[in-house]
Write a protein that holds these residues in place. Sequence first.
Motif, PDB file in Angstrom:
ATOM      1  N   ARG A  93       1.151  22.902 -33.755  1.00 46.35           N
ATOM      2  CA  ARG A  93       0.725  23.893 -32.762  1.00 46.35           C
ATOM      3  C   ARG A  93      -0.457  24.729 -33.258  1.00 46.35           C
ATOM      4  NH1 ARG A  93       3.935  24.900 -28.391  1.00 46.35           N
ATOM      5  NH2 ARG A  93       5.924  23.776 -28.328  1.00 46.35           N
ATOM      6  N   ASP A  94      -0.463  25.005 -34.540  1.00 44.00           N
ATOM      7  CA  ASP A  94      -1.529  25.854 -35.056  1.00 44.00           C
ATOM      8  C   ASP A  94      -2.770  25.056 -35.461  1.00 44.00           C
ATOM      9  OD1 ASP A  94      -0.177  24.597 -37.082  1.00 44.00           O
ATOM     10  OD2 ASP A  94      -0.323  26.283 -38.488  1.00 44.00           O
ATOM     11  N   LYS A  95      -2.712  23.736 -35.228  1.00 44.86           N
ATOM     12  CA  LYS A  95      -3.864  22.922 -35.586  1.00 44.86           C
ATOM     13  C   LYS A  95      -4.245  21.973 -34.452  1.00 44.86           C
ATOM     14  CE  LYS A  95      -3.523  23.068 -40.588  1.00 44.86           C
ATOM     15  NZ  LYS A  95      -3.636  22.301 -41.851  1.00 44.86           N
ATOM     16  N   VAL A  96      -4.137  22.491 -33.232  1.00 43.73           N
ATOM     17  CA  VAL A  96      -4.523  21.678 -32.066  1.00 43.73           C
ATOM     18  C   VAL A  96      -6.020  21.396 -32.083  1.00 43.73           C
ATOM     19  CG1 VAL A  96      -4.601  21.628 -29.547  1.00 43.73           C
ATOM     20  CG2 VAL A  96      -2.594  22.558 -30.717  1.00 43.73           C
ATOM     21  N   TYR A  97      -6.805  22.370 -32.509  1.00 44.64           N
ATOM     22  CA  TYR A  97      -8.266  22.211 -32.560  1.00 44.64           C
ATOM     23  C   TYR A  97      -8.635  21.039 -33.485  1.00 44.64           C
ATOM     24  CZ  TYR A  97     -13.169  23.224 -33.625  1.00 44.64           C
ATOM     25  OH  TYR A  97     -14.531  23.125 -33.804  1.00 44.64           O
ATOM     26  N   GLU A  98      -8.044  21.010 -34.709  1.00 39.91           N
ATOM     27  CA  GLU A  98      -8.354  19.930 -35.646  1.00 39.91           C
ATOM     28  C   GLU A  98      -7.908  18.581 -35.095  1.00 39.91           C
ATOM     29  OE1 GLU A  98      -7.011  22.736 -36.342  1.00 39.91           O
ATOM     30  OE2 GLU A  98      -8.047  23.689 -38.006  1.00 39.91           O
ATOM     31  N   ALA A  99      -6.744  18.552 -34.459  1.00 39.22           N
ATOM     32  CA  ALA A  99      -6.228  17.286 -33.936  1.00 39.22           C
ATOM     33  C   ALA A  99      -7.118  16.732 -32.826  1.00 39.22           C
ATOM     34  CB  ALA A  99      -4.805  17.481 -33.415  1.00 39.22           C
ATOM     35  N   PHE A 100      -7.763  17.621 -32.066  1.00 35.11           N
ATOM     36  CA  PHE A 100      -8.570  17.156 -30.932  1.00 35.11           C
ATOM     37  C   PHE A 100     -10.001  16.831 -31.350  1.00 35.11           C
ATOM     38  CE2 PHE A 100     -11.182  17.763 -27.127  1.00 35.11           C
ATOM     39  CZ  PHE A 100     -10.520  16.913 -26.240  1.00 35.11           C
ATOM     40  N   TYR A 101     -10.582  17.649 -32.232  1.00 39.45           N
ATOM     41  CA  TYR A 101     -12.015  17.512 -32.512  1.00 39.45           C
ATOM     42  C   TYR A 101     -12.299  16.748 -33.812  1.00 39.45           C
ATOM     43  CZ  TYR A 101     -13.042  20.742 -28.732  1.00 39.45           C
ATOM     44  OH  TYR A 101     -13.163  21.334 -27.492  1.00 39.45           O
ATOM     45  N   LYS A 102     -11.382  16.760 -34.758  1.00 40.35           N
ATOM     46  CA  LYS A 102     -11.678  16.104 -36.036  1.00 40.35           C
ATOM     47  C   LYS A 102     -11.353  14.617 -36.048  1.00 40.35           C
ATOM     48  CE  LYS A 102     -11.522  19.871 -39.383  1.00 40.35           C
ATOM     49  NZ  LYS A 102     -10.932  20.314 -40.666  1.00 40.35           N
ATOM     50  N   LEU A 103     -10.375  14.204 -35.256  1.00 38.05           N
ATOM     51  CA  LEU A 103      -9.920  12.809 -35.297  1.00 38.05           C
ATOM     52  C   LEU A 103      -9.904  12.253 -33.888  1.00 38.05           C
ATOM     53  CD1 LEU A 103      -8.960  10.758 -37.399  1.00 38.05           C
ATOM     54  CD2 LEU A 103      -6.617  11.432 -36.885  1.00 38.05           C
ATOM     55  N   GLU A 104     -10.705  11.192 -33.695  1.00 29.49           N
ATOM     56  CA  GLU A 104     -10.811  10.629 -32.350  1.00 29.49           C
ATOM     57  C   GLU A 104      -9.723   9.613 -32.066  1.00 29.49           C
ATOM     58  OE1 GLU A 104     -14.236   8.732 -29.397  1.00 29.49           O
ATOM     59  OE2 GLU A 104     -14.654   9.073 -31.534  1.00 29.49           O
TER      60      GLU A 104
END
Length: 310
Positions: A93-104
């Motif tokens: 939950r606290d790393k939604v940004y990384e999950a969406f933008y860092k890994l396609e």
Amino acid sequence: MPYYFLLPFAFIGFIVLLSSFFIVKQQTAALIERFGRFQSIRNSGLQMKIPIVDRVAGRLSLKIQQLDVIVETKTLDDVFVKLKVSVQYVVLRDKVYEAFYKLEYPHDQITSYVFDVVRAEVPKMKLDDVFVKKDDIAIAVKAELQEAMLEYGYGIIKTLVTDIDPDTQVKAAMNRINAAEREKIAAQFEGDAARILIVEKAKAEAESKRLQGQGIADQRREIARGLEESVEVLNKVGINSQEASALIVVTQHYDTLQSIGEETNSNLILLPNSPQAGSDMLNNMVASFTASNQIGEAMKRQKNKRKDEE
């Protein structure tokens, strides 16, 4: 200006206002971009954004997901085997940004790590050890994935080796070995059972022979005791041992002939055929008759003596 000219503008305004609201489902995170730049993360419920300016760039599920990866590799004893590894993962939950933008492509990333770990661990083991130590393989996969995927906003919940499938020929050989081993054990049990039966049968036969011999010995002992008593009785009336023996032999001879005659199906009598057999039998008969007469006379004398005494 007539009011019907305002209807199109009112309709457009209503559409724009309506597009300002959007709904985010439970266990889902929505990412908002403003003019192509990340703006915010919205959670479940009714949300609002600026029309035209803001847009929903994407949605990520916060539920636990599972990815099944099938890896083909070779064991230490040169057996090709396919392993099915199930990876359960979740977006943090606290790393939604990384999950969406860092890994396609997270699935491809996870698959690559699974292949790398499995093909590094399994070649160190023999085929039998792969079945025994499948939990060790799963733990190694989880440790590698957890460290690598945490940077991209993914948490690894569980990794499981759910299937181990050796080559078809190897499985057939293993089944034949297993069947042969079981047949060997069955043959050993059957041999043990047969040996026990033979031993018990031999013991029973030995016991039967022992009892039979004991019976014959007892029979002969009783016959000898009876003969001894008969000789003693005859000796008391003045008949010597030789005459008594002859009398007993003749008596047994006639008893035997009588018992043979009682058998309705018997039509054969065996008699001695030596040259002196006739004279021996005649002498024995004469001696027996003489002994019988002596017994009769002795009994008469005893009877007369009792009468005189009375």
